[in-house]
Motif scaffolding. Structure first.
Motif, PDB file in Angstrom:
ATOM      1  N   GLU A   1      -3.797 -15.138  62.944  1.00 27.75           N
ATOM      2  CA  GLU A   1      -2.958 -14.013  62.566  1.00 27.75           C
ATOM      3  C   GLU A   1      -2.331 -14.314  61.209  1.00 27.75           C
TER       4      GLU A   1
ATOM      5  N   ASP B   1      -0.877  -3.585  49.617  1.00 30.89           N
ATOM      6  CA  ASP B   1      -1.835  -2.562  50.058  1.00 30.89           C
ATOM      7  C   ASP B   1      -3.094  -3.249  50.554  1.00 30.89           C
TER       8      ASP B   1
ATOM      9  N   THR C   1      -0.004 -12.925  58.025  1.00 31.01           N
ATOM     10  CA  THR C   1       1.043 -11.963  57.690  1.00 31.01           C
ATOM     11  C   THR C   1       1.031 -11.691  56.196  1.00 31.01           C
TER      12      THR C   1
ATOM     13  N   THR D   1      -5.750  -7.829  50.068  1.00 33.94           N
ATOM     14  CA  THR D   1      -4.823  -6.839  49.515  1.00 33.94           C
ATOM     15  C   THR D   1      -5.190  -6.596  48.058  1.00 33.94           C
TER      16      THR D   1
ATOM     17  N   ASN E   1       6.025 -10.708  47.571  1.00 38.05           N
ATOM     18  CA  ASN E   1       5.138  -9.550  47.659  1.00 38.05           C
ATOM     19  C   ASN E   1       4.548  -9.197  46.297  1.00 38.05           C
TER      20      ASN E   1
ATOM     21  N   ASP F   1      -1.989  -4.744  62.472  1.00 41.37           N
ATOM     22  CA  ASP F   1      -0.777  -4.244  63.112  1.00 41.37           C
ATOM     23  C   ASP F   1       0.372  -4.333  62.116  1.00 41.37           C
ATOM     24  N   GLY F   2       0.587  -3.274  61.383  1.00 38.98           N
ATOM     25  CA  GLY F   2       1.652  -3.271  60.385  1.00 38.98           C
ATOM     26  C   GLY F   2       1.361  -4.245  59.270  1.00 38.98           C
ATOM     27  N   LEU F   3       2.093  -5.349  59.248  1.00 40.99           N
ATOM     28  CA  LEU F   3       1.924  -6.349  58.199  1.00 40.99           C
ATOM     29  C   LEU F   3       1.152  -7.577  58.687  1.00 40.99           C
ATOM     30  N   LYS F   4       0.599  -7.504  59.902  1.00 42.24           N
ATOM     31  CA  LYS F   4      -0.154  -8.627  60.447  1.00 42.24           C
ATOM     32  C   LYS F   4      -1.634  -8.271  60.545  1.00 42.24           C
TER      33      LYS F   4
ATOM     34  N   LEU G   1       5.659  -6.890  52.861  1.00 44.49           N
ATOM     35  CA  LEU G   1       5.887  -5.466  52.645  1.00 44.49           C
ATOM     36  C   LEU G   1       5.557  -5.094  51.200  1.00 44.49           C
TER      37      LEU G   1
END
Length: 123
Positions: free
Chosen positions: A43, A51, A45, A67, A12, A28-31, A48
């Motif tokens: 898709e 941003d 990923t 990100t 990360n 969807d969250g981290l996807k 965590l």
């Protein structure tokens, strides 16, 4: 500074980039789901702590950042001025630097002289 695990997957502490051209269809969250031009979906990923800088419906290109870069900014990375507090410190630093330069030069010259003596004596 980004890190990669031995298996090849990113940590990360990396900036994540789009893996294909297309449109962001869902987050969807981290996807992050990217719909390619040919209609297939991909898709991707992110880990965590990353941003996201993309939103649903936004067009992205391959290798475009999705990100923020975690290695930019942070504590103490602002540009500042160098303020010289006392001119005597500057003079002392210049004198110290010059004396170190002269001593290093004398060491080099002495070594060259010693090598010439060794060559003349046949060692």
């Amino acid at each position: 500074r980004g890190q990669v695990y031995p298996e090849g997957n990113k940590s990360n502490n990396n900036q994540f980039f789009a893996e294909a051209d297309g449109t962001i269809k869902a987050i969807d969250g981290l996807k992050v789901t990217i719909q390619k031009k040919d209609g297939t979906t991909l898709e991707q990923t992110v880990l965590l702590g990353a941003d996201l800088v993309v939103t649903v419906g936004e067009e992205v290109r391959k290798d475009e950042p999705i990100t923020t870069n975690p290695n930019v900014g942070g504590f103490g990375q602002a540009e500042k001025e160098v303020i010289l507090q006392d001119m005597n410190r500057v003079y002392a630093f210049c004198a110290l630097s010059f004396s170190i330069f002269l001593s290093q030069l004398s060491f080099v010259l002495k070594k060259k002289q010693f090598e010439k003596v060794q060559l003349a004596e046949g060692f």
